[in-house]
Design an enzyme around this catalytic site. Structure first.
Site, PDB file in Angstrom:
ATOM      1  N   GLU A  89       0.924  -1.293   0.169  1.00 49.58           N
ATOM      2  CA  GLU A  89       0.221  -0.009  -0.195  1.00 49.58           C
ATOM      3  C   GLU A  89       1.058   1.222  -0.053  1.00 49.58           C
ATOM      4  O   GLU A  89       2.114   1.416   0.714  1.00 49.58           O
ATOM      5  CB  GLU A  89      -1.041   0.001   1.091  1.00 49.58           C
ATOM      6  CG  GLU A  89      -1.844   1.157   1.487  1.00 49.58           C
ATOM      7  CD  GLU A  89      -2.501   1.269   2.613  1.00 49.58           C
ATOM      8  OE1 GLU A  89      -3.541   1.660   2.568  1.00 49.58           O
ATOM      9  OE2 GLU A  89      -1.971   0.557   3.893  1.00 49.58           O
TER      10      GLU A  89
ATOM     11  N   LYS B 261     -10.349   0.629  -1.324  1.00 49.99           N
ATOM     12  CA  LYS B 261     -10.293   0.271   0.090  1.00 49.99           C
ATOM     13  C   LYS B 261     -11.375   0.868   0.947  1.00 49.99           C
ATOM     14  O   LYS B 261     -11.806   2.134   0.702  1.00 49.99           O
ATOM     15  CB  LYS B 261      -9.122   0.848   0.588  1.00 49.99           C
ATOM     16  CG  LYS B 261      -8.721   0.853   2.338  1.00 49.99           C
ATOM     17  CD  LYS B 261      -7.348   1.542   2.573  1.00 49.99           C
ATOM     18  CE  LYS B 261      -7.053   1.161   4.105  1.00 49.99           C
ATOM     19  NZ  LYS B 261      -5.920   1.890   4.445  1.00 49.99           N
TER      20      LYS B 261
ATOM     21  N   CYS C 141      -4.618  -2.987   4.176  1.00 53.76           N
ATOM     22  CA  CYS C 141      -4.157  -2.850   5.459  1.00 53.76           C
ATOM     23  C   CYS C 141      -5.362  -2.647   6.273  1.00 53.76           C
ATOM     24  O   CYS C 141      -5.691  -3.851   6.871  1.00 53.76           O
ATOM     25  CB  CYS C 141      -3.862  -1.236   5.282  1.00 53.76           C
ATOM     26  SG  CYS C 141      -2.561  -0.778   6.506  1.00 53.76           S
TER      27      CYS C 141
END
Length: 509
Positions: A83, A186, A219
């Site tokens: 990321e 995300k 993440c």
């Protein structure tokens, strides 16, 4: 019977998930992840032109190119980058604008940026990543910044930002011929003021000829139900995890939770992190339910990237079939009916006085390990943790350990509901140091740690001295959500042994 004899007998009576379970298919593939020391924009709050943004990103793309070549030389079929690896961090919504590209939806159209570069303007990064995948004949996953137009609406409930477009933290995946095969936005942002969360969670997968489906998330997503648990519950067994993870001991070091998720969800996890010492970022790995290939930089190590390559078994979707001389064990996973119960008879242990100490910003109830060998219980309300243990101190070194329990909602740097059993080395020799960050330990331990959780989503981990992961000898779960982790013959001193339960259904309460 002594505690050690009890532990040994239990080990003989159950199948070891860590040591005996094997994938049934016999097929495998070669995966690679790259922990990247990103070239950063020194002034991320200052807007730059598209040309300046490209010049910056090309420095990182040059490193990606080198690592793609190295991975291909080692036979990699899929390569994952982290990321924020192309642009870095700490942008505002306006200052990141030069880094944005509009990524077409691969579910709506087929596009190979390498062979069709003229179809879309301002897609230089997509084109280079596509050509990288094509040149080195591997599937490639990278993270980049996406711009998508959205309809402005007068309704207060409209999710479209006032400037008329979304900015997403995005994963892109390319096939080995360079075709764009997946795009994921995300969902769970972590203080990312430059990006929007998508209006709805996206459940994104792509198919490969060597391992079937892969799922994508990023993440902070790993701590939440959507999209991560939904991917697992729909049967996806290979997950790709670009991250820019800031380590936090004792419970959420990068490799610690990467390993815990792989074990708890019974999946393969390909995790690529950033390397940045100032931000405490390091820790990447290739994890299966049976093995872990990982890297975690030590204090004083050169601040540089690291390529990891490993052969990975192909996991059958919907569960792993195994054979064993003692019993059949379907692994440690979310689905009901796929756990090996652990049968034992114990009497209730009488624990010493408890105390409260902060760990990970949460008020854990602790009890000290005051003996070389003992049984202990500790409860936070109705949630209780049980421990049987035998310590093996090394030399004259004195170390203090505590068993902690927490049941409640974590509210610092994110909100999520937990039930946690954790055996930790305290930072000092007084109660107040229990729960503080510790990286080293000398005392080894044989132990059985268990709790009865109000959730089936429990993630187990064992972290030993100098950030080394240990594979539990046994993981068991009964139909009533009693989870047991057992381990002995540690290779290093114990830092943390943890059963991390996520109460997803309570997050919004």
């Amino acid at each position: 019977m002594s505690l050690l004899a009890v532990l040994f007998a239990l080990c003989l009576s159950v199948t070891s998930v860590a040591g005996q379970t094997k994938p049934a298919s016999g097929s495998s593939y070669v995966a690679a992840v790259y922990e990247h020391r990103v070239f950063l924009n020194p002034e991320p709050s200052v807007p730059v032109s598209r040309a300046e943004a490209l010049q910056h990103m090309q420095k990182n793309l040059d490193v990606y190119e080198e690592q793609a070549a190295r991975a291909a030389q080692q036979g990699a079929q899929i390569l994952v980058f982290p990321e924020d690896g192309l642009h870095g961090f700490n942008f505002s919504r306006s200052s990141i604008s030069g880094y944005l590209e509009t990524i077409p939806d691969p579910q709506q159209e087929k596009w190979n940026p390498c062979t069709e570069p003229g179809r879309y303007n301002n897609t230089e990064v997509l084109q280079r990543l596509s050509c990288m995948a094509r040149q080195y004949n591997l599937y490639l996953v990278a993270n980049m910044a996406d711009l998508q137009p959205c309809p402005l609406q007068s309704s207060p409930s409209s999710s479209c930002p006032p400037d008329g477009h979304w900015q997403f933290n995005s994963n892109v995946a390319f096939s080995s011929d360079g075709q764009l095969v997946a795009r994921y936005h995300k969902h769970n942002l972590y203080f990312e003021k430059s990006f929007d969360a998508p209006p709805q969670p996206e459940i994104i997968t792509f198919d490969t000829p060597f391992a079937g489906r892969f799922g994508l998330f990023i993440c902070f997503d790993i701590l939440f139900r959507e999209p991560t648990v939904s991917l697992v519950e729909m049967g996806v067994r290979h997950l790709i995890f670009p991250t820019a993870w800031m380590n936090q001991l004792p419970l959420l070091d990068a490799i610690q939770f990467q390993r815990a998720f792989s074990l708890g969800a019974n999946v393969t996890l390909l995790a690529a992190n950033i390397r940045n010492d100032q931000l405490i970022m390091t820790g990447s790995g290739i994890y299966t339910p049976f093995s872990a290939t990982f890297h975690h930089a030590q204090r004083g190590d050169p601040e540089e990237g690291r390529l990891l390559v490993a052969t990975v078994p192909v996991l059958q979707e919907g569960g792993v079939e195994v054979t064993s001389s003692s019993s059949t064990d379907s692994g440690y996973c979310f689905k009901d009916g796929c756990f090996t119960p652990l049968h034992r008879e114990t009497t209730s242990a009488v624990s010493s006085a408890t105390f409260i100490s902060s760990m990970m910003y949460d008020p854990f109830t602790f009890v000290l390990l005051n003996k070389t060998e003992d049984e202990l219980d500790v409860c936070d309300g109705a949630f209780c943790c049980h421990l049987q243990y035998r310590q093996y101190p090394q030399g004259d070194c004195k170390e203090l350990f505590a068993l902690g329990a927490f049941a409640g909602t974590h509210t610092v740097n994110g909100r999520y509901a937990l039930q946690v059993c954790a055996l930790v080395r305290c930072a000092g020799l007084d109660e107040s140091s229990c729960g503080q960050e510790v990286e080293v330990a000398d005392t080894k331990m044989d132990f059985l740690l268990e709790g009865r959780f109000g959730t089936r989503y429990v993630y187990p981990s064992i972290l030993s001295s100098n950030m080394i992961l240990e594979q539990p000898e046994h993981l068991g779960k009964t139909m009533d959500d009693k989870v047991t982790m057992m381990h002995s013959n540690m290779t290093g001193g114990l830092v943390t042994a943890c059963l991390y339960g996520r109460m997803y259904h309570l997050d919004n309460q």
